[in-house]
Design a protein around this motif. Structure first.
Motif, short mmCIF file in Angstrom:
data_model
loop_
_atom_site.label_atom_id
_atom_site.label_comp_id
_atom_site.label_asym_id
_atom_site.label_seq_id
_atom_site.Cartn_x
_atom_site.Cartn_y
_atom_site.Cartn_z
N LEU A 76 0.83 -1.21 0.00
CA LEU A 76 0.00 0.00 0.00
C LEU A 76 0.86 1.25 0.00
CD1 LEU A 76 -2.90 1.13 0.21
CD2 LEU A 76 -2.71 0.91 2.69
N CYS A 77 1.90 1.26 0.84
CA CYS A 77 2.76 2.44 0.95
C CYS A 77 3.67 2.58 -0.27
CB CYS A 77 3.58 2.37 2.24
SG CYS A 77 2.58 2.56 3.74
N ALA A 78 4.20 1.47 -0.77
CA ALA A 78 5.06 1.53 -1.95
C ALA A 78 4.29 2.00 -3.18
CB ALA A 78 5.69 0.16 -2.21
N GLY A 79 3.03 1.59 -3.27
CA GLY A 79 2.23 1.95 -4.43
C GLY A 79 1.69 3.35 -4.42
N THR A 80 1.67 3.97 -3.24
CA THR A 80 1.07 5.31 -3.12
C THR A 80 2.06 6.38 -2.67
OG1 THR A 80 0.42 4.91 -0.81
CG2 THR A 80 -1.17 4.30 -2.54
N GLY A 81 3.21 5.96 -2.15
CA GLY A 81 4.15 6.93 -1.60
C GLY A 81 3.81 7.38 -0.20
N ALA A 82 2.80 6.74 0.41
CA ALA A 82 2.39 7.12 1.76
C ALA A 82 3.31 6.49 2.79
CB ALA A 82 0.95 6.68 2.02
N ALA A 83 3.34 7.09 3.98
CA ALA A 83 4.08 6.53 5.10
C ALA A 83 3.14 5.65 5.92
CB ALA A 83 4.64 7.64 5.98
N PRO A 84 3.67 4.62 6.61
CA PRO A 84 2.81 3.77 7.43
C PRO A 84 1.97 4.54 8.44
CG PRO A 84 4.94 2.74 7.16
CD PRO A 84 5.07 4.12 6.58
N ALA A 85 2.47 5.66 8.94
CA ALA A 85 1.71 6.45 9.91
C ALA A 85 0.45 7.05 9.30
CB ALA A 85 2.60 7.56 10.49
N GLU A 86 0.36 7.08 7.96
CA GLU A 86 -0.83 7.60 7.29
C GLU A 86 -1.89 6.52 7.08
OE1 GLU A 86 0.12 10.19 3.82
OE2 GLU A 86 2.19 9.70 4.35
N VAL A 87 -1.59 5.28 7.50
CA VAL A 87 -2.50 4.15 7.29
C VAL A 87 -3.36 3.95 8.53
CG1 VAL A 87 -2.65 1.67 6.83
CG2 VAL A 87 -0.85 3.04 5.74
N GLN A 88 -4.65 3.73 8.31
CA GLN A 88 -5.57 3.35 9.37
C GLN A 88 -5.98 1.90 9.15
OE1 GLN A 88 -8.43 6.92 10.29
NE2 GLN A 88 -8.13 6.84 8.09
#
Length: 235
Positions: free
Chosen positions: A124-136
């Motif tokens: 999820l993070c690799a595909g979107t560039g998001a950090a794990p802290a942005e995941v709920q």
């Protein structure tokens, strides 16, 4: 998250069984899945779950029944529902805080120990560039800590010493014949894995599939039974 209500199946599969490999009538399962999809207003993608850690990226035009075995999926597409089937295993649904991507994982103890949650967050993070802290993350109904009896091999799979296990994860309870057994807390094991990834926004449903026969199918309780589904999608 579906319950066992609202479908047309009968007997041990009554009534909203969504599983095709549980000896239910194919026509009944097809009708149940059609009702599930209609209620969501999105297209579920049904995975070939194998208690592993493979994660599929669902893109526009993907089929509803991928051939590649997987126990998790993620997507940025609207109207495609990442969907996992359960009947005691833990469903985990993910969303980025801004709603731009979602994911779902099927986490029994084997998949959990094998890294399915880590693989899902990484994808999820690799595909979107998001950090794990942005995941709920949301932990759905599963076999609860009063019912999930396991052997020493499960503790060892999670790095716990059967002699002195973490009491928040495993509680010793021998059988009447003296056989060593432990009660495992599947949601706590999952939450610990997520926290180690810096996923701190974790909500747990807390319902036990074994203890609530009116709402949930349970393989551990009934053996022959149906399957529920948890799904998440972008509107």
């Amino acid at each position: 998250m579906s319950t066992r209500d609202g479908g047309v199946s009968s007997g041990p599969h009554a009534t909203l069984n969504l599983g095709v490999a549980v000896s239910d009538a194919p026509a009944a399962v097809a009708e149940n899945r059609a009702r599930f999809e209609a209620a969501m207003g999105a297209r579920p993608v049904w995975l070939r779950q194998v208690h592993g850690s493979n994660v599929l990226h669902l893109q526009a035009g993907c089929g509803s029944h991928p051939e590649t075995p997987a126990d998790a999926a993620w997507t940025r597409e609207r109207g495609i529902a990442c969907t996992v089937q359960v009947a005691d295993c833990l469903p985990v649904l993910f969303a980025l805080r801004d709603g731009s991507a979602v994911a779902a994982a099927h986490a029994g103890w084997r998949g959990l120990a094998g890294g399915v949650l880590e693989a899902t967050v990484q994808a999820l993070c690799a595909g979107t560039g998001a950090a794990p802290a942005e995941v709920q993350a949301w932990l759905g109904p599963c076999i609860g800590p009063r019912q999930f009896e396991v052997g020493a091999e499960v503790l060892q799979a999670f790095g716990d010493d059967p002699v002195q296990p973490d009491p928040g994860r495993f509680v010793y309870r021998a059988r009447p014949d003296g056989t060593a057994r432990w009660l495992a807390n599947l949601p706590a094991l999952a939450a610990a894995r997520l926290q180690a990834l810096s996923v701190v926004a974790v909500t747990a449903e807390g319902a036990c599939t074994v203890e609530d026969a009116s709402r949930f199918f349970s393989f551990r309780r009934d053996g022959v039974t149906g399957r529920m589904a948890a799904a998440i999608w972008r509107t």
